[in-house]
Structure formats: C-alpha cells, structure tokens
Design a protein around this motif. Sequence first.
Motif, PDB file in Angstrom:
ATOM      1  N   ARG A 149       0.824  -1.051   0.028  1.00 62.09           N
ATOM      2  CA  ARG A 149      -0.069  -0.033   0.074  1.00 62.09           C
ATOM      3  C   ARG A 149       0.874   1.287  -0.038  1.00 62.09           C
ATOM      4  O   ARG A 149       1.983   1.260   0.394  1.00 62.09           O
ATOM      5  N   LYS A 150       0.407   2.453  -0.415  1.00 59.17           N
ATOM      6  CA  LYS A 150       0.917   3.789  -0.322  1.00 59.17           C
ATOM      7  C   LYS A 150       0.733   3.932   1.289  1.00 59.17           C
ATOM      8  O   LYS A 150      -0.076   3.571   2.162  1.00 59.17           O
ATOM      9  N   PRO A 151       1.913   4.771   1.518  1.00 60.03           N
ATOM     10  CA  PRO A 151       2.643   5.558   1.202  1.00 60.03           C
ATOM     11  C   PRO A 151       3.926   5.043   0.918  1.00 60.03           C
ATOM     12  O   PRO A 151       5.133   5.753   0.575  1.00 60.03           O
ATOM     13  N   HIS A 152       4.415   3.902   1.175  1.00 62.31           N
ATOM     14  CA  HIS A 152       5.619   3.296   1.045  1.00 62.31           C
ATOM     15  C   HIS A 152       6.334   3.365  -0.245  1.00 62.31           C
ATOM     16  O   HIS A 152       5.832   3.003  -1.495  1.00 62.31           O
ATOM     17  N   LYS A 153       7.510   3.659  -0.116  1.00 62.11           N
ATOM     18  CA  LYS A 153       8.223   4.100  -1.422  1.00 62.11           C
ATOM     19  C   LYS A 153       8.555   2.639  -2.094  1.00 62.11           C
ATOM     20  O   LYS A 153       8.569   2.602  -3.384  1.00 62.11           O
ATOM     21  N   SER A 154       8.690   1.460  -1.511  1.00 66.19           N
ATOM     22  CA  SER A 154       9.000   0.249  -2.131  1.00 66.19           C
ATOM     23  C   SER A 154       7.474  -0.080  -2.859  1.00 66.19           C
ATOM     24  O   SER A 154       7.449  -0.965  -4.007  1.00 66.19           O
TER      25      SER A 154
END
Length: 208
Positions: A149-154
């Motif tokens: 999910r967002k907001p993870h950079k990955s």
Amino acid sequence: MLKGIKNILFDLGGVLFHIDYQRTINAFKKLGIADFEKRFTQHQQNDFFSAFETGKISQNVFINTLQKCLPACSDQVIVNAWNAMLIGLPEQHLKILEELCKNYRLFLLSNINEIHIQYINAFLKNRYNISSINQFFEKAYYSHEIGMRKPHKSTFEWMLKDSNILAEETLFIEDTAQHIEGAKQAGLKTHHLDSNTAIISLFPDTAL
C-alpha cells in the motif's frame, strides 16, 4: 506540469471517485462504535483495517470481526456503513480519462479493499453501464491484490518495475499528502489534488 510526462498514475478515492470518510465514521457511530474515528481515518488506520486493505484478511473475516462489536447488525448493515464514504464518480472524469489515454499511458494505484472496489464497479455499471474502472487504465494496482500500500516507497518502486515505466516520466495524482511524499521518494513527479476536486482543472486542454 506535463512536460516530459509519458505516464499518468491516478489515485482512485478522492481523485476520481468522490469520497467522504466522515460518512463512514458517522455510520459506525450510529451503529454503536463510538470511537470509530480513532481506529480509521483517511490519514491513519489501525492494523485491522490495514490488513483488510492489503488482502491479509478476507471480506468475511473483516465483517465477522466488526460484528463482534455490533452483534445486532447483519452483514449487509455493516457493508452499507463501510461503503457510506463512497459518494460517486462524475461522468466528466471518465471523459477526461478517455481523452488522456490518447496521449499518455494511464495507470491506477489505490489503497482499497474488496468491498469498496465491488461497490465502485457496481456504481459504474448502474450509472454508466461500465463493468469496471479498470477499462480506462493500462493496468490497475489495488492494495488488497498486490499486498502493498501507499505511502511506502517500495510500493511505488514495485509498481514502476511491474509496469516497465520510468519514475521521471510519470505524474502521480493523489489527494493524501503522505502518499505524495512516498511517490516523491521513489522519484515520481507529483500533484497533490484537494480531495474531490474536479480533475479538469489539471487538464484544461482536454477536449470534452
């Protein structure tokens, strides 16, 4: 804003489909969960809701867990309260997508769950005779399907790799500030749109 842009990545809720989180908070309060806003908001949610949003628990487990707090409520009453935040999708937005796809590759990245996407597609079918929002995009990425999910950079990096597109050639349109920050960390161009704002303001040259 579109100089050098080849791809446009859209958020769904608050950008294309209008939403109001307070309506769901109010609905569950009326059913008997007085502190619902402490468990779920646009900007933060506890592990239970995050697990549903990333597909770690099923729709049945989600409903059954809420029923433990609301034993007098049927499955449908709980689903209706959960869907209360979903307002609708203006036809104008669909026309804009139809025009943009002539010049850009369009993608969708949404933190969403299976109950909400079922409602959204049913809304589109009933209102516009469209079977799925997916038909407007080269590919739609839903958190409950991809397990991220967002907001993870990955999450953004994985989506870029899967789509075989470059971050510097991609514009991400989103209404939640922390998701914008995650996209920036992954190198995407971004535009922070106020929730439920008509996206025509971003594309004044789009012929409608």
